[in-house]
Design a protein around this motif. Structure first.
Motif: not given
Length: 123
Positions: A75-103
């Protein structure tokens, strides 16, 4: 799909009033410096991870706390979330540019602390 909010850039004429309780920047700082927020950002500094990989990399965090922390950081825009439409769904997280800058300073702090601690076998 990538989620997050846009943030006002520091270069704008009007700055955030971080000492006011309703300041968005204050909320982001609270989320980053929360008990688990800092560990999520450090865990994602090298590469994107799935939910279970994050849970395994951060010992002691419950699934509930990880989910809450991830939700706030997305929600803060620090990380992104990607959902793959599989069963069960696979959810991947990573740093946004803002997240890399803060991190980056967090990584630096983490590295400084671990360099200054005595070697593990000297304990």
């Amino acid at each position: 799909m990538t989620e997050g909010v846009q943030h006002r850039r520091a270069e704008t004429a009007e700055r955030y009033e971080v000492f006011h309780t309703d300041c968005l920047a204050r909320d982001v700082v609270d989320h980053v410096t929360s008990r688990w927020g800092i560990w999520v950002l450090i865990s994602l500094r090298s590469n994107s991870l799935r939910f279970y990989e994050l849970r395994e990399s951060i010992q002691g965090i419950s699934e509930k706390m990880l989910a809450q922390t991830l939700r706030a950081l997305v929600q803060d825009g620090l990380i992104w979330r990607e959902v793959e439409p599989t069963t069960p769904p696979q959810v991947t997280y990573g740093l946004t540019e803002f997240g890399r800058d803060v991190g980056e300073p967090l990584k630096e702090l983490f590295d400084r602390i671990t360099r200054r601690l005595p070697p593990r076998d000297a304990e």
